[in-house]
Design a protein around this motif. Structure first.
Motif, PDB file in Angstrom:
ATOM      1  N   GLY A 174       0.469  -1.561   4.366  1.00  0.00           N
ATOM      2  CA  GLY A 174       1.825  -1.218   3.897  1.00  0.00           C
ATOM      3  C   GLY A 174       1.832   0.207   3.367  1.00  0.00           C
ATOM      4  O   GLY A 174       2.538   0.529   2.415  1.00  0.00           O
ATOM      5  N   THR A 209       2.973   3.029   4.398  1.00  0.00           N
ATOM      6  CA  THR A 209       4.091   3.972   4.542  1.00  0.00           C
ATOM      7  C   THR A 209       5.248   3.682   3.586  1.00  0.00           C
ATOM      8  O   THR A 209       6.199   4.454   3.512  1.00  0.00           O
ATOM      9  CB  THR A 209       4.646   3.937   5.989  1.00  0.00           C
ATOM     10  N   GLY A 210       5.189   2.574   2.867  1.00  0.00           N
ATOM     11  CA  GLY A 210       6.266   2.228   1.927  1.00  0.00           C
ATOM     12  C   GLY A 210       6.130   3.012   0.629  1.00  0.00           C
ATOM     13  O   GLY A 210       5.204   3.815   0.458  1.00  0.00           O
ATOM     14  N   TYR A 211       7.058   2.791  -0.262  1.00  0.00           N
ATOM     15  CA  TYR A 211       7.026   3.500  -1.547  1.00  0.00           C
ATOM     16  C   TYR A 211       5.738   3.218  -2.323  1.00  0.00           C
ATOM     17  O   TYR A 211       5.093   4.123  -2.841  1.00  0.00           O
ATOM     18  CB  TYR A 211       8.209   3.077  -2.410  1.00  0.00           C
ATOM     19  N   ALA A 212       5.405   1.931  -2.426  1.00  0.00           N
ATOM     20  CA  ALA A 212       4.230   1.571  -3.232  1.00  0.00           C
ATOM     21  C   ALA A 212       2.951   2.036  -2.522  1.00  0.00           C
ATOM     22  O   ALA A 212       2.012   2.526  -3.164  1.00  0.00           O
ATOM     23  CB  ALA A 212       4.202   0.067  -3.482  1.00  0.00           C
ATOM     24  N   LYS A 239       3.748  -1.432   9.472  1.00  0.00           N
ATOM     25  CA  LYS A 239       4.472  -1.868  10.673  1.00  0.00           C
ATOM     26  C   LYS A 239       5.040  -0.596  11.291  1.00  0.00           C
ATOM     27  O   LYS A 239       6.105  -0.134  10.919  1.00  0.00           O
ATOM     28  CB  LYS A 239       5.596  -2.809  10.240  1.00  0.00           C
ATOM     29  N   LEU A 266       2.965  -4.835   0.613  1.00  0.00           N
ATOM     30  CA  LEU A 266       3.783  -5.444   1.654  1.00  0.00           C
ATOM     31  C   LEU A 266       4.934  -6.232   1.050  1.00  0.00           C
ATOM     32  O   LEU A 266       4.860  -6.645  -0.116  1.00  0.00           O
ATOM     33  CB  LEU A 266       2.910  -6.431   2.454  1.00  0.00           C
ATOM     34  N   PRO A 267       5.965  -6.496   1.832  1.00  0.00           N
ATOM     35  CA  PRO A 267       7.036  -7.351   1.310  1.00  0.00           C
ATOM     36  C   PRO A 267       6.486  -8.743   0.985  1.00  0.00           C
ATOM     37  O   PRO A 267       5.519  -9.194   1.615  1.00  0.00           O
ATOM     38  CB  PRO A 267       8.018  -7.438   2.484  1.00  0.00           C
ATOM     39  N   LEU A 309       0.520  -6.444  -4.260  1.00  0.00           N
ATOM     40  CA  LEU A 309       1.615  -5.882  -5.043  1.00  0.00           C
ATOM     41  C   LEU A 309       2.915  -6.677  -4.888  1.00  0.00           C
ATOM     42  O   LEU A 309       3.883  -6.426  -5.589  1.00  0.00           O
ATOM     43  CB  LEU A 309       1.863  -4.407  -4.657  1.00  0.00           C
ATOM     44  N   SER A 310       2.921  -7.630  -3.980  1.00  0.00           N
ATOM     45  CA  SER A 310       4.143  -8.417  -3.796  1.00  0.00           C
ATOM     46  C   SER A 310       4.181  -9.555  -4.811  1.00  0.00           C
ATOM     47  O   SER A 310       3.279  -9.711  -5.630  1.00  0.00           O
ATOM     48  CB  SER A 310       4.172  -9.001  -2.379  1.00  0.00           C
ATOM     49  N   SER A 356      14.285   3.435  -6.031  1.00  0.00           N
ATOM     50  CA  SER A 356      13.039   3.147  -5.321  1.00  0.00           C
ATOM     51  C   SER A 356      12.530   1.734  -5.594  1.00  0.00           C
ATOM     52  O   SER A 356      11.672   1.237  -4.867  1.00  0.00           O
ATOM     53  CB  SER A 356      11.965   4.173  -5.684  1.00  0.00           C
ATOM     54  N   GLY A 357      13.083   1.073  -6.615  1.00  0.00           N
ATOM     55  CA  GLY A 357      12.674  -0.296  -6.938  1.00  0.00           C
ATOM     56  C   GLY A 357      12.911  -1.253  -5.785  1.00  0.00           C
ATOM     57  O   GLY A 357      12.251  -2.279  -5.660  1.00  0.00           O
ATOM     58  N   GLY A 414      12.556  -0.579  -2.568  1.00  0.00           N
ATOM     59  CA  GLY A 414      11.773  -0.286  -1.358  1.00  0.00           C
ATOM     60  C   GLY A 414      12.466   0.753  -0.505  1.00  0.00           C
ATOM     61  O   GLY A 414      13.672   0.976  -0.608  1.00  0.00           O
ATOM     62  N   ARG A 415      11.674   1.387   0.362  1.00  0.00           N
ATOM     63  CA  ARG A 415      12.192   2.529   1.133  1.00  0.00           C
ATOM     64  C   ARG A 415      13.330   2.135   2.081  1.00  0.00           C
ATOM     65  O   ARG A 415      14.308   2.856   2.214  1.00  0.00           O
ATOM     66  CB  ARG A 415      11.030   3.137   1.939  1.00  0.00           C
ATOM     67  N   ASN A 474       8.548   2.713 -12.208  1.00  0.00           N
ATOM     68  CA  ASN A 474       8.399   1.463 -11.451  1.00  0.00           C
ATOM     69  C   ASN A 474       7.330   1.554 -10.367  1.00  0.00           C
ATOM     70  O   ASN A 474       6.689   0.556 -10.029  1.00  0.00           O
ATOM     71  CB  ASN A 474       9.741   1.060 -10.808  1.00  0.00           C
ATOM     72  N   GLY A 527       4.628   0.242 -12.933  1.00  0.00           N
ATOM     73  CA  GLY A 527       5.293  -0.954 -12.396  1.00  0.00           C
ATOM     74  C   GLY A 527       4.765  -1.388 -11.038  1.00  0.00           C
ATOM     75  O   GLY A 527       5.231  -2.380 -10.486  1.00  0.00           O
TER      76      GLY A 527
HETATM   77  N1  LIG Z   1       9.272  -0.361  -5.137  1.00  0.00           N
HETATM   78  C1  LIG Z   1       8.873  -0.769  -6.318  1.00  0.00           C
HETATM   79  O1  LIG Z   1       9.268  -0.197  -7.361  1.00  0.00           O
HETATM   80  C2  LIG Z   1       7.912  -1.919  -6.453  1.00  0.00           C
HETATM   81  C3  LIG Z   1       7.403  -2.216  -7.724  1.00  0.00           C
HETATM   82  C4  LIG Z   1       6.528  -3.299  -7.877  1.00  0.00           C
HETATM   83  C5  LIG Z   1       6.207  -4.062  -6.767  1.00  0.00           C
HETATM   84  N2  LIG Z   1       6.744  -3.769  -5.555  1.00  0.00           N
HETATM   85  C6  LIG Z   1       6.376  -4.634  -4.434  1.00  0.00           C
HETATM   86  O2  LIG Z   1       5.470  -3.917  -3.592  1.00  0.00           O
HETATM   87  C7  LIG Z   1       5.682  -4.315  -2.237  1.00  0.00           C
HETATM   88  C8  LIG Z   1       5.981  -3.052  -1.432  1.00  0.00           C
HETATM   89  O3  LIG Z   1       7.170  -2.475  -1.956  1.00  0.00           O
HETATM   90  P1  LIG Z   1       7.761  -1.092  -1.468  1.00  0.00           P
HETATM   91  O4  LIG Z   1       8.821  -0.736  -2.430  1.00  0.00           O
HETATM   92  O5  LIG Z   1       6.670  -0.156  -1.175  1.00  0.00           O
HETATM   93  O6  LIG Z   1       8.440  -1.549  -0.085  1.00  0.00           O
HETATM   94  P2  LIG Z   1       8.750  -0.665   1.206  1.00  0.00           P
HETATM   95  O7  LIG Z   1       9.012   0.743   0.796  1.00  0.00           O
HETATM   96  O8  LIG Z   1       9.807  -1.400   1.941  1.00  0.00           O
HETATM   97  O9  LIG Z   1       7.374  -0.702   2.026  1.00  0.00           O
HETATM   98  C9  LIG Z   1       6.901  -1.868   2.677  1.00  0.00           C
HETATM   99  C10 LIG Z   1       5.681  -1.490   3.491  1.00  0.00           C
HETATM  100  O10 LIG Z   1       5.192  -2.672   4.153  1.00  0.00           O
HETATM  101  C11 LIG Z   1       5.086  -2.400   5.562  1.00  0.00           C
HETATM  102  N3  LIG Z   1       5.294  -3.669   6.290  1.00  0.00           N
HETATM  103  C12 LIG Z   1       6.387  -4.452   6.288  1.00  0.00           C
HETATM  104  N4  LIG Z   1       6.150  -5.557   7.043  1.00  0.00           N
HETATM  105  C13 LIG Z   1       4.887  -5.438   7.529  1.00  0.00           C
HETATM  106  C14 LIG Z   1       4.055  -6.225   8.368  1.00  0.00           C
HETATM  107  N5  LIG Z   1       4.497  -7.384   8.867  1.00  0.00           N
HETATM  108  N6  LIG Z   1       2.803  -5.784   8.649  1.00  0.00           N
HETATM  109  C15 LIG Z   1       2.359  -4.604   8.156  1.00  0.00           C
HETATM  110  N7  LIG Z   1       3.096  -3.802   7.354  1.00  0.00           N
HETATM  111  C16 LIG Z   1       4.337  -4.222   7.062  1.00  0.00           C
HETATM  112  C17 LIG Z   1       6.152  -1.360   5.833  1.00  0.00           C
HETATM  113  O11 LIG Z   1       5.859  -0.669   7.030  1.00  0.00           O
HETATM  114  P3  LIG Z   1       7.022   0.186   7.767  1.00  0.00           P
HETATM  115  O12 LIG Z   1       7.575   1.132   6.759  1.00  0.00           O
HETATM  116  O13 LIG Z   1       6.299   0.896   8.839  1.00  0.00           O
HETATM  117  O14 LIG Z   1       8.031  -0.831   8.214  1.00  0.00           O
HETATM  118  C18 LIG Z   1       5.953  -0.482   4.592  1.00  0.00           C
HETATM  119  O15 LIG Z   1       4.811   0.312   4.763  1.00  0.00           O
HETATM  120  C19 LIG Z   1       6.853  -5.303  -2.250  1.00  0.00           C
HETATM  121  O16 LIG Z   1       6.368  -6.606  -2.241  1.00  0.00           O
HETATM  122  C20 LIG Z   1       7.557  -4.994  -3.551  1.00  0.00           C
HETATM  123  O17 LIG Z   1       8.261  -6.102  -4.076  1.00  0.00           O
HETATM  124  C21 LIG Z   1       7.560  -2.696  -5.365  1.00  0.00           C
END
Ligand SMILES: NC(=O)c1ccc[n+]([C@@H]2O[C@H](COP(=O)([O-])OP(=O)(O)OC[C@H]3O[C@@H](n4cnc5c(N)ncnc54)[C@H](OP(=O)(O)O)[C@@H]3O)[C@@H](O)[C@H]2O)c1
Length: 339
Positions: free
Chosen positions: A8, A10-13, A35, A76-77, A98-99, A182-183, A185-186, A313, A317
């Motif tokens: 995961g 490329t996502g924010y986390a 992904k 990851l989600p 982190l999920s 950003s909370g 996700g991207r 976060n 966070g």
């Molecule tokens: N954002 C926050 O402030 C925060 C804080 C605490 C916890 N979290 C948790 O951390 C996790 C990630 O959050 P995020 O904000 O970084 O989300 P995000 O920006 O949506 O990033 C999700 C990442 O997971 C990848 N992904 C999705 N489905 C996949 C699969 N089936 N196989 C492989 N990679 C896959 C995405 O790839 P692509 O981009 O290529 O689709 C992306 O790299 C979540 O569970 C979220 O609840 C987030």
């Protein structure tokens, strides 16, 4: 050197993890995956990683990834993590997820709040809630860390000293939290930006999926059933969470006395800073860092403590806390890579 995989990436986390790990003296990133349609160097996606982490980011090939690492960060989600974590755990690798998939100990509560069946509930007992300010000893021994949610981190840290000392009325806690974009996700950012132009709103009022996580942990910490009212708000900034928590006290106390309790509780916790009385936390002081700032005020007449906490976060966070957990698991300095 501990070899780590970031799934995961490329996502924010994931991005925040890579930023921290690029400067970590005791961890080496051995794979980055997401992904992603077209494999690309991660340093082409995040150019500031150039020369530090230049690995190819592609769809995960788990046979390879598992073999090449000691520990996996799953950024990851929810619902995806619970399918992937077992691949690492069965190979006796450590996982920091982190999920939300391993945070709630009760499978039925998870399924109710997340609306899906848990595919690997057999690991729920084994997972350790990765909040170092509470569970440091358990984290040292853990193979699966359920990294806390962003809202729960700020709210729990704000309530902790009063609950540990049994001074809080467990049934009357109200937490009002404001988060940046950003909370979510991207992917969701693009949808939210237009909605938040010159705007500010509450959402999922007392229905947010982080509420049962906060209740679970506050109940565990205090040894008494605790149910809070939790209202999140979205504000038009990119990152940071500020939570204002109202806690009725069981006994009459002075403001100085409460302040001292907080100072004592967090004395040896490197990432929590108790502000002097009269000062209130500000997001700009914590963004980009792994700190939680806490300020407090007592309404003596109503016997109510008003606690304000601020975190980033994506760092305390999410990814900073995840690295803090890795440091504890491997016996590194708790602050390595995070100061
Ligand atoms: N954002 C926050 O402030 C925060 C804080 C605490 C916890 N979290 C948790 O951390 C996790 C990630 O959050 P995020 O904000 O970084 O989300 P995000 O920006 O949506 O990033 C999700 C990442 O997971 C990848 N992904 C999705 N489905 C996949 C699969 N089936 N196989 C492989 N990679 C896959 C995405 O790839 P692509 O981009 O290529 O689709 C992306 O790299 C979540 O569970 C979220 O609840 C987030």
């Amino acid at each position: 050197m501990v070899k780590v995989a970031v799934v995961g990436a490329t996502g924010y986390a994931g991005e925040e993890l890579l930023k921290i790990l690029a400067n970590h003296k005791k961890a080496e990133v051995t794979s980055v995956s997401a992904k992603i349609d077209q494999p690309q160097k991660i340093s082409a996606i995040f150019p500031y990683l150039s020369g530090k982490i230049d690995l190819l980011c592609s769809e995960p090939d788990f046979d390879k990834i598992v073999c090449g690492c000691d520990l996996a960060f799953l950024a990851l989600p929810h619902r995806v993590s619970m399918q992937i974590a077992p691949l690492f755990l069965k190979a006796e690798k450590k996982v920091i997820d982190l999920s939300a998939d391993y945070r709630l100990k009760d499978k039925n509560t998870y399924e109710k709040w997340y609306g899906i069946q848990h595919s690997s509930p057999n690991y729920l007992d084994q997972s350790v809630y990765g909040l170092p300010e509470v569970y440091k000893d358990r984290i040292k021994e853990a193979t699966l860390i359920a990294n806390p949610g962003c809202f729960p981190t700020g709210v729990i840290l704000g309530c902790l000293p009063l609950l540990v000392k049994h001074i809080a009325d467990n049934q009357s806690i109200i937490a009002d939290s404001k988060t940046g974009l950003s909370g979510a996700g991207r992917e969701k950012e693009a949808v939210l930006i237009p909605k938040l132009k010159d705007n500010f709103m509450a959402y999922k009022i007392n229905m947010h999926q982080h509420a049962p996580e906060i209740d679970q942990e506050l109940t565990e910490i205090s040894g008494k059933e605790t149910v809070i009212i939790f209202v999140p708000h979205l504000i038009p900034i990119q990152r940071g969470i500020l939570s204002t928590i109202y806690i009725r006290l069981n006994e009459q106390m002075g403001e100085q006395e409460i302040h001292k309790i907080y100072q004592q509780y967090y004395m040896d916790k490197p990432f929590v800073k108790i502000l002097p009385l009269g000062e209130s936390p500000q997001l700009k002081d914590v963004t980009q860092g792994n700190y939680c700032h806490i300020g407090l005020k007592l309404d003596q007449k109503k016997n109510m403590a008003i606690i304000v906490t601020a975190i980033d976060n994506l760092v305390k966070g999410a990814s900073g806390q995840a690295v803090q957990n890795m440091n504890i698991m491997y016996g590194f300095e708790e602050t390595e890579g995070l100061l």
